[in-house]
Design a protein around this motif. Structure first.
Motif, PDB file in Angstrom:
ATOM      1  N   THR A  17       0.851  -1.181   0.000  1.00 11.69           N
ATOM      2  CA  THR A  17       0.000   0.000   0.000  1.00 11.69           C
ATOM      3  C   THR A  17       0.891   1.236   0.000  1.00 11.69           C
ATOM      4  O   THR A  17       2.012   1.213   0.509  1.00 11.69           O
ATOM      5  CB  THR A  17      -0.928   0.062   1.233  1.00 11.69           C
ATOM      6  N   THR A  18       0.366   2.298  -0.581  1.00  9.12           N
ATOM      7  CA  THR A  18       1.081   3.568  -0.642  1.00  9.12           C
ATOM      8  C   THR A  18       0.141   4.674  -0.196  1.00  9.12           C
ATOM      9  O   THR A  18      -1.006   4.728  -0.632  1.00  9.12           O
ATOM     10  CB  THR A  18       1.545   3.860  -2.087  1.00  9.12           C
ATOM     11  N   THR A  19       0.656   5.550   0.669  1.00 12.26           N
ATOM     12  CA  THR A  19      -0.114   6.688   1.138  1.00 12.26           C
ATOM     13  C   THR A  19       0.735   7.939   0.990  1.00 12.26           C
ATOM     14  O   THR A  19       1.909   7.940   1.362  1.00 12.26           O
ATOM     15  CB  THR A  19      -0.498   6.519   2.630  1.00 12.26           C
ATOM     16  N   ARG A  20       0.157   8.991   0.424  1.00 12.37           N
ATOM     17  CA  ARG A  20       0.864  10.270   0.287  1.00 12.37           C
ATOM     18  C   ARG A  20       0.092  11.319   1.088  1.00 12.37           C
ATOM     19  O   ARG A  20      -1.101  11.505   0.897  1.00 12.37           O
ATOM     20  CB  ARG A  20       0.974  10.698  -1.163  1.00 12.37           C
ATOM     21  N   THR A  21       0.812  11.996   1.993  1.00 12.46           N
ATOM     22  CA  THR A  21       0.215  13.052   2.809  1.00 12.46           C
ATOM     23  C   THR A  21       1.168  14.239   2.843  1.00 12.46           C
ATOM     24  O   THR A  21       2.315  14.093   3.280  1.00 12.46           O
ATOM     25  CB  THR A  21      -0.030  12.556   4.255  1.00 12.46           C
ATOM     26  N   LEU A  25       5.635  10.329   1.450  1.00 17.93           N
ATOM     27  CA  LEU A  25       5.182   9.065   0.882  1.00 17.93           C
ATOM     28  C   LEU A  25       5.486   7.940   1.860  1.00 17.93           C
ATOM     29  O   LEU A  25       6.618   7.789   2.318  1.00 17.93           O
ATOM     30  CB  LEU A  25       5.889   8.805  -0.448  1.00 17.93           C
ATOM     31  N   ASP A  26       4.470   7.159   2.198  1.00 17.79           N
ATOM     32  CA  ASP A  26       4.604   6.035   3.116  1.00 17.79           C
ATOM     33  C   ASP A  26       4.239   4.766   2.355  1.00 17.79           C
ATOM     34  O   ASP A  26       3.122   4.644   1.847  1.00 17.79           O
ATOM     35  CB  ASP A  26       3.673   6.244   4.313  1.00 17.79           C
ATOM     36  N   VAL A  27       5.171   3.827   2.256  1.00 13.73           N
ATOM     37  CA  VAL A  27       4.961   2.580   1.524  1.00 13.73           C
ATOM     38  C   VAL A  27       5.045   1.426   2.518  1.00 13.73           C
ATOM     39  O   VAL A  27       6.007   1.335   3.284  1.00 13.73           O
ATOM     40  CB  VAL A  27       6.023   2.393   0.418  1.00 13.73           C
ATOM     41  N   THR A  46       8.340  -1.190   5.934  1.00 14.09           N
ATOM     42  CA  THR A  46       7.756   0.137   5.859  1.00 14.09           C
ATOM     43  C   THR A  46       8.838   1.106   5.402  1.00 14.09           C
ATOM     44  O   THR A  46       9.943   1.113   5.949  1.00 14.09           O
ATOM     45  CB  THR A  46       7.213   0.581   7.235  1.00 14.09           C
TER      46      THR A  46
END
Length: 77
Positions: A17-21, A25-27, A46
């Motif tokens: 999963t990838t989250t961008r805030t 970027l958090d993978v 992570t």
């Protein structure tokens, strides 16, 4: 991956999963150890990337030359 004592583990990741805030970027990758130390155990990696120091539009010309971040690998019991 290689441990300090020279032993190794081969990890295969089958989910991510990838989250961008706010440009960060958090993978998160999930998988399992298929060879070596911890064989048969679940693994989770992570990776957290800071925003690049270049503009995103540079990927259209010279390209983004790199980025830095932190990573953590867990081999679960």
């Amino acid at each position: 991956m290689e441990y300090d004592d020279g032993e190794q583990s081969l990890i295969v990741y089958d989910q991510g999963t990838t989250t961008r805030t706010l440009g960060f970027l958090d993978v998160m990758l999930s998988g399992r150890v298929i060879e070596g130390r911890g064989k048969g155990r679940s693994a989770r990696r992570t990776v957290f990337f800071a925003p690049p120091k270049q503009l995103p539009t540079e990927c259209l010309s010279s390209g983004i030359r790199g980025n830095s971040g932190d990573a953590q690998l867990e081999i679960l019991p």
